[in-house]
Design a protein around this motif. Structure first.
Motif, mmCIF file in Angstrom:
data_model
loop_
_atom_site.group_PDB
_atom_site.id
_atom_site.type_symbol
_atom_site.label_atom_id
_atom_site.label_comp_id
_atom_site.label_asym_id
_atom_site.label_seq_id
_atom_site.Cartn_x
_atom_site.Cartn_y
_atom_site.Cartn_z
ATOM 1 N N TYR A 177 5.981 82.776 76.254
ATOM 2 C CA TYR A 177 4.957 81.735 76.191
ATOM 3 C C TYR A 177 4.882 81.222 74.754
ATOM 4 C CZ TYR A 177 3.615 83.981 80.589
ATOM 5 O OH TYR A 177 3.622 84.510 81.854
ATOM 6 N N TRP A 201 7.182 78.926 79.055
ATOM 7 C CA TRP A 201 6.255 77.838 78.800
ATOM 8 C C TRP A 201 6.523 77.361 77.380
ATOM 9 C CZ3 TRP A 201 0.632 78.918 80.921
ATOM 10 C CH2 TRP A 201 0.713 79.211 82.288
ATOM 11 N N ARG A 225 8.408 75.255 82.064
ATOM 12 C CA ARG A 225 7.530 74.145 81.698
ATOM 13 C C ARG A 225 7.898 73.640 80.308
ATOM 14 N NH1 ARG A 225 1.606 76.140 84.058
ATOM 15 N NH2 ARG A 225 2.464 77.370 85.780
#
Length: 648
Positions: A177, A201, A225
């Protein structure tokens, strides 16, 4: 009998050994210093051994939490959680005395400074979470020494520089992340070694270069993402190998066009967002085979052709966004499946009738800017509005006007200068349009807040006073949108107009807690021109709950004003809670005349009073008039930031 006696003896010996186990004194000393430094004494009272299994901080649900490995005569701290307790200061060097740490969670605090290079000494680390803090400086390459790492998070911080290539050594990594972390440059080629990676992410960073081809070789991906960066297209064809994907969110690619050809066997996809990616060509019929899809967003691209009939096979689909493309043809008759809640086909060359079941309960649809047969709409206001746009001329049965004012998200307000802001408190849906009773303005919303704990919220409100304004009530409500919020003025007399946009950040606070670390960033377009790029209301206003007014001069040539607030994937997503992002506007005031702090008509009234009062002093009146003209001319100056538009 002898067996049971021997077993009992072993159990007693084990309990005796365990009861005699004590924590490594170096670790105890280090932990005490950290507790003092971070002022955690009220949570962690180390009058007892920190590895005492009966302590209040030992359970897995405890926060703060200290857990240990006591299999030998000496206990070692393996788990340390200090989560969302607003601890301040830097990461102290004493932390790195905990050599056996496997799980460190310092997320959602207000830590500052650099991540010390000594973090590379924690060779047993498997789970490291430093997300949502104020950490700065470069991401230390020593993180690459933690080769047992399974999950790494340093999202929502203020790092600088490129990602260290050494992170490519973390071959056991499954979750990474790094969204909103501030990192720049290309995504390192060495990340191709992260074959175990399942979740990445990486949105809202200053990444540059091409969207990497090697990402398509990381075939364990279930969640990818990458939105709101400076990456260039196209979407690599290698992404066709990512057959385990459940969530794919890519957005805001530049330069080269992309296609949907890579979508072949991603039958596990439930969320597919490829918004503002310069997608071109037609939508392939095979997308209808992605039967697990719940949300599909292909808006703000260059797609052509018709909407595939196979979309009627997407029986799990809840949200479908196809707006702002070059699509043509008619809507498939059965496109509105039982579970579909929102359909956006706005600003396409769509013709024909709306589907017969479009008026079902809980369903919202936006056909603004299409050539849909308006007579098939049940809502008379929507019918008139659609005809108005289709004519590209003065609205039928609409008296010409030279102004409109809207109180976004709230009831009617009259400002201190006398401007009446019309109420705009209608509850909007995920693909909806509201037209006021006078048919002289409308508001359109597209998008839904994924995973928001507050549900579908499109209006923000506060009871706090708003500073830096005499019109606090004007800012206590606001329209918000996860993607695209658009206001239209209709029947306007052609000519030059002033557009006043009123903002105040009322959803993100200024408190000295992690909840104040959020950043809302969006773009503003007027008449298709980008007049503000990367607007951060809180930063520009000098804090939350402070008024910000931005004023622009624009031309109206076809009787329509188009004011567009657009989220381009930037800013934090989840502070103070998930779904806190996207455009926000408090009020809009549009009028003909020169730029100033109030509307032109109010200035004229003030000017008349001043003229009467000073009429006997001719010389002074001339001087004031000259000064007024100079000031107005100076205020008229305005430079557009850019002239591109996200429509295509």
């Amino acid at each position: 009998m002898e067996f049971w006696s021997f077993s009992f003896l072993l159990l007693c010996m084990f309990r005796l050994v365990f009861s005699q186990s004590t924590t490594d004194p170096n670790e105890v000393a280090a932990l005490k210093k950290m507790i003092d430094y971070w002022k955690l004494g009220r949570y962690l009272n180390l009058s007892t051994d920190p590895c005492n299994p009966n302590s209040k901080w030992a359970p897995e649900t405890a926060n703060p939490r200290v857990a240990c490995d006591c299999l030998s005569s000496t206990c070692h701290i393996t788990h340390l959680k200090i989560y969302a307790l607003d601890i301040y200061g830097e990461i102290p060097k004493e932390l790195f005395q905990l050599k056996k740490l496997m799980d460190l969670n310092l997320a959602q605090n207000v830590l500052s400074g650099f991540i010390p290079a000594e973090i590379g000494q924690l060779s047993e680390m498997q789970y490291l979470s430093l997300g949502i803090n104020n950490l700065t400086g470069p991401v230390p390459p020593e993180l690459g020494n933690l080769t047992k790492m399974v999950s790494l998070s340093f999202s929502s911080n203020g790092f600088v520089g490129e990602l260290p290539t050494q992170l490519g050594k973390l071959t056991s990594l499954e979750q990474l992340y790094i969204d909103s972390s501030g990192v720049t440059g290309p995504i390192p080629q060495e990340f191709a070694n992260l074959k175990s990676l399942r979740i990445l992410w990486a949105s809202d960073n200053l990444f540059t270069g091409k969207l990497p081809q090697f990402l398509g070789t990381l075939t364990e991906f279930i969640d990818l993402r990458i939105e709101g960066t400076s990456l260039e297209g196209p979407i690599p064809s290698s992404f066709s190998a990512l057959t385990k994907l459940e969530t794919l969110r890519i957005g805001d690619l530049s330069l080269e066009d992309s296609s949907l050809n890579f979508l072949e066997n991603q039958t596990s996809l439930s969320i597919l967002t490829l918004r503002n990616c310069r997608l071109s060509g037609e939508i392939p019929q095979r997308i209808g085979r992605l039967v697990e899809l719940q949300q599909l967003d292909l808006s703000f691209n260059k797609l052509t052709g018709s909407i595939p009939n196979s979309f009627q096979d997407l029986t799990m689909l809840t949200y479908l966004y196809l707006g702002n493309n070059n699509m043509r043809g008619e809507l498939p008759e059965n496109i509105i499946t039982p579970k579909l809640l929102a359909l956006d086909v706005s600003f396409n060359n769509i013709t024909g009738n709306v589907p017969p079941n479009y008026a079902k309960t809980g369903f919202s649809m936006n056909v603004l800017g299409t050539s849909i047969n308006a007579n098939t709409l049940l809502d008379r206001k929507s019918l008139d509005l659609l005809l108005c746009l289709q004519q590209e001329s003065k609205c039928a049965n609409q008296a010409p006007t030279s102004s409109f004012s809207v109180k976004s998200g709230g009831t009617e307000v009259v400002s201190a200068s006398g401007t009446k802001y019309a109420a705009d408190s209608e509850q909007l849906g995920a693909a909806s349009l509201y037209t006021n009773s006078k048919l002289n303005w409308a508001v359109s919303n597209t998008g839904n807040f994924l995973f928001s704990p507050k549900g579908p919220q499109y209006i923000a409100s506060t009871n706090s006073q708003i500073t830096k304004t005499l019109d606090s009530e004007l800012y206590k409500t606001a329209r918000i949108s996860p993607n695209s919020l658009r206001y239209f003025g209709f029947g306007l007399v052609n000519g030059e107009y002033v557009v006043e946009l009123h903002f105040a950040e009322i959803a993100m606070g200024d408190s000295r807690t992690w909840k104040a670390l959020g950043r809302r960033i969006f773009d503003v377009y007027i008449q298709g021109d980008k007049v503000v790029k990367d607007l951060n209301i809180k930063k520009e206003a000098g804090g939350s709950k402070s008024a910000l007014v931005k004023t622009f001069k624009v031309n109206v040539t076809n009787s329509v004003m188009d004011i567009h607030f657009f989220w381009a994937g930037k800013g934090t997503c989840c502070i103070p809670f998930q779904g806190t992002y996207g455009p926000l506007v408090s009020a809009i005031n549009v009028y003909q005349g020169g730029i100033g702090s109030a509307s032109k008509r109010n200035k004229k009234n003030v000017g008349k009073v001043v003229g009467i009062a000073l009429g006997c002093v001719a010389g002074m009146a001339i001087i004031l008039s000259l000064f007024y003209l100079w000031w107005t001319k100076r205020a008229l100056q305005h430079t557009l930031v850019e002239t591109d538009s996200p429509k295509k």
